[in-house]
Design a protein around this motif. Structure first.
Motif, PDB file in Angstrom:
ATOM      1  N   LEU A  34       0.838  -1.139   0.002  1.00 29.32           N
ATOM      2  CA  LEU A  34       0.098   0.060  -0.024  1.00 29.32           C
ATOM      3  C   LEU A  34       0.870   1.233   0.129  1.00 29.32           C
ATOM      4  CD1 LEU A  34      -3.142  -1.033   2.523  1.00 29.32           C
ATOM      5  CD2 LEU A  34      -3.178  -0.557   0.083  1.00 29.32           C
ATOM      6  N   GLN A  35       2.084   1.284   0.857  1.00 31.02           N
ATOM      7  CA  GLN A  35       3.018   2.276   0.694  1.00 31.02           C
ATOM      8  C   GLN A  35       3.434   2.638  -0.787  1.00 31.02           C
ATOM      9  OE1 GLN A  35       5.516   1.599   3.757  1.00 31.02           O
ATOM     10  NE2 GLN A  35       4.306   2.212   5.519  1.00 31.02           N
ATOM     11  N   ASP A  36       3.760   1.550  -1.243  1.00 28.69           N
ATOM     12  CA  ASP A  36       4.291   1.699  -2.612  1.00 28.69           C
ATOM     13  C   ASP A  36       3.076   2.246  -3.740  1.00 28.69           C
ATOM     14  OD1 ASP A  36       6.858   0.605  -1.816  1.00 28.69           O
ATOM     15  OD2 ASP A  36       6.121  -1.333  -2.560  1.00 28.69           O
ATOM     16  N   VAL A  37       1.793   1.784  -3.597  1.00 26.60           N
ATOM     17  CA  VAL A  37       0.972   2.478  -4.411  1.00 26.60           C
ATOM     18  C   VAL A  37       0.527   3.813  -3.803  1.00 26.60           C
ATOM     19  CG1 VAL A  37      -1.636   2.169  -4.564  1.00 26.60           C
ATOM     20  CG2 VAL A  37      -0.281   0.035  -4.681  1.00 26.60           C
ATOM     21  N   ILE A  38       0.879   4.122  -2.550  1.00 23.74           N
ATOM     22  CA  ILE A  38       0.449   5.471  -2.407  1.00 23.74           C
ATOM     23  C   ILE A  38       1.741   6.424  -2.950  1.00 23.74           C
ATOM     24  CG2 ILE A  38       0.490   7.261  -0.291  1.00 23.74           C
ATOM     25  CD1 ILE A  38      -0.999   5.104   1.059  1.00 23.74           C
ATOM     26  N   LYS A  39       2.809   5.996  -2.914  1.00 24.10           N
ATOM     27  CA  LYS A  39       3.890   6.888  -3.485  1.00 24.10           C
ATOM     28  C   LYS A  39       3.676   6.926  -4.907  1.00 24.10           C
ATOM     29  CE  LYS A  39       7.408   5.538   0.033  1.00 24.10           C
ATOM     30  NZ  LYS A  39       8.760   4.700   0.293  1.00 24.10           N
ATOM     31  N   ASP A  40       3.531   6.045  -5.492  1.00 21.37           N
ATOM     32  CA  ASP A  40       3.270   5.818  -7.043  1.00 21.37           C
ATOM     33  C   ASP A  40       2.080   7.033  -7.386  1.00 21.37           C
ATOM     34  OD1 ASP A  40       3.511   5.288  -9.553  1.00 21.37           O
ATOM     35  OD2 ASP A  40       2.284   3.490  -9.510  1.00 21.37           O
ATOM     36  N   LEU A  41       1.036   6.943  -6.722  1.00 17.90           N
ATOM     37  CA  LEU A  41      -0.061   7.990  -6.828  1.00 17.90           C
ATOM     38  C   LEU A  41       0.191   9.225  -6.713  1.00 17.90           C
ATOM     39  CD1 LEU A  41      -3.102   5.796  -5.412  1.00 17.90           C
ATOM     40  CD2 LEU A  41      -2.580   6.396  -7.996  1.00 17.90           C
ATOM     41  N   GLU A  42       1.072   9.441  -5.582  1.00 18.46           N
ATOM     42  CA  GLU A  42       1.387  10.707  -5.250  1.00 18.46           C
ATOM     43  C   GLU A  42       2.213  11.406  -6.381  1.00 18.46           C
ATOM     44  OE1 GLU A  42       3.286  10.568  -1.294  1.00 18.46           O
ATOM     45  OE2 GLU A  42       1.294  10.699  -0.324  1.00 18.46           O
ATOM     46  N   GLU A  43       3.348  10.601  -6.904  1.00 14.94           N
ATOM     47  CA  GLU A  43       4.192  10.848  -7.886  1.00 14.94           C
ATOM     48  C   GLU A  43       3.186  11.351  -9.167  1.00 14.94           C
ATOM     49  OE1 GLU A  43       6.879   7.641  -8.348  1.00 14.94           O
ATOM     50  OE2 GLU A  43       8.137   8.274  -6.683  1.00 14.94           O
ATOM     51  N   ARG A  44       2.416  10.212  -9.380  1.00 16.13           N
ATOM     52  CA  ARG A  44       1.794  10.850 -10.666  1.00 16.13           C
ATOM     53  C   ARG A  44       0.780  12.100 -10.596  1.00 16.13           C
ATOM     54  NH1 ARG A  44      -0.986   4.904 -12.401  1.00 16.13           N
ATOM     55  NH2 ARG A  44       0.981   3.825 -12.789  1.00 16.13           N
ATOM     56  N   HIS A  45       0.139  12.311  -9.269  1.00 20.80           N
ATOM     57  CA  HIS A  45      -0.657  13.394  -8.963  1.00 20.80           C
ATOM     58  C   HIS A  45       0.173  14.518  -8.927  1.00 20.80           C
ATOM     59  CE1 HIS A  45      -4.635  11.618  -8.965  1.00 20.80           C
ATOM     60  NE2 HIS A  45      -4.078  10.804  -8.133  1.00 20.80           N
ATOM     61  N   ASP A  46       1.369  14.324  -8.254  1.00 20.68           N
ATOM     62  CA  ASP A  46       2.235  15.785  -8.218  1.00 20.68           C
ATOM     63  C   ASP A  46       2.904  16.256  -9.622  1.00 20.68           C
ATOM     64  OD1 ASP A  46       1.994  15.663  -5.620  1.00 20.68           O
ATOM     65  OD2 ASP A  46       3.589  14.648  -5.140  1.00 20.68           O
ATOM     66  N   GLY A  47       2.921  15.154 -10.491  1.00 21.56           N
ATOM     67  CA  GLY A  47       3.449  15.663 -11.918  1.00 21.56           C
ATOM     68  C   GLY A  47       2.253  16.363 -12.433  1.00 21.56           C
ATOM     69  N   HIS A  48       0.895  16.272 -12.447  1.00 18.72           N
ATOM     70  CA  HIS A  48      -0.024  16.826 -13.304  1.00 18.72           C
ATOM     71  C   HIS A  48      -0.518  18.025 -12.409  1.00 18.72           C
ATOM     72  CE1 HIS A  48       0.083  12.740 -15.331  1.00 18.72           C
ATOM     73  NE2 HIS A  48      -0.138  13.476 -16.194  1.00 18.72           N
ATOM     74  N   HIS A  49      -0.785  17.838 -11.223  1.00 20.72           N
ATOM     75  CA  HIS A  49      -1.615  19.012 -10.396  1.00 20.72           C
ATOM     76  C   HIS A  49      -0.566  19.185  -9.225  1.00 20.72           C
ATOM     77  CE1 HIS A  49      -4.994  18.748 -12.921  1.00 20.72           C
ATOM     78  NE2 HIS A  49      -4.837  17.429 -12.829  1.00 20.72           N
TER      79      HIS A  49
END
Length: 199
Positions: A165-180
């Motif tokens: 879950l931590q890996d998934v959260i980091k991945d999501l944060e990286e994706r969202h931080d890149g666009h918004h």
């Protein structure tokens, strides 16, 4: 008048029927009791008696009583008046009594030992079967525990789920931080505090 040939045939048939009925035993009736010329005894009760006698012969009480009887026998036949003595000095009657006792004691002791050997053999057989069942149960439980360990190795643990879950959260944060850049993963990150609808 009946011919002679027919009469002989009828007589033979009648005598054969009676002989067959005599030879055949009726299955619906109990057999008559046989006469026995020898006395009957119960082997089990006789075996128990022999074991009791063998136990008594192997105790110190029997040795003490036998010693007392022999001493009284010898003292009486040496010191009593000659008219009251029943066994003179060579003590032949005492020797005969001791030989008779030994001749009966030895078979009784052997019979008791045979019965004890039979009981020990039955107990050993039961112990062997019990050990075989215990070994089979132990092997079955060992296989079950090994299967459970293999199964537990494939089950997701709490730490593994947390790390995933931590890996998934980091991945999501990286994706969202890149666009918004101003948006976080959760709605609370956008407003900077708790949402009103979260109450």
């Amino acid at each position: 008048m009946v011919p002679e040939r027919e009469t002989t045939t009828r007589e033979r048939a009648a005598s054969g029927a009676t002989a067959a009925s005599r030879a055949r035993a009726r299955l619906d009736q109990p057999r008559p009791p046989r006469r026995r010329f020898l006395p009957e005894w119960d082997p089990e009760s006789f075996g128990r008696l022999s074991e009791r006698v063998a136990r008594f012969l192997g105790t110190g009480r029997f040795i003490v009583w036998m010693t007392v009887v022999i001493i009284l026998w010898v003292v009486w036949n040496v010191s009593a008046p000659s008219s009251l003595r029943f066994d003179e000095y060579p003590f032949i009657f005492l020797t005969l009594m001791l030989s008779l006792q030994a001749s009966y004691a030895a078979p009784l002791i052997l019979l008791a030992q045979n019965r004890q050997d039979d009981r020990d053999r039955v107990n050993l057989e039961q112990d062997r079967k019990q050990n075989e069942r215990s070994i089979a149960d132990t092997e079955y439980l060992t296989r079950e525990i090994a299967a459970l360990r293999i199964g537990l190795g494939e089950v997701a643990t709490r730490d593994w789920i947390r790390s995933e879950l931590q890996d998934v959260i980091k991945d999501l944060e990286e994706r969202h931080d890149g666009h918004h850049p101003d948006r976080g993963v959760f709605p609370a990150d956008r407003s900077g505090g708790r949402d009103v609808h979260d109450r």
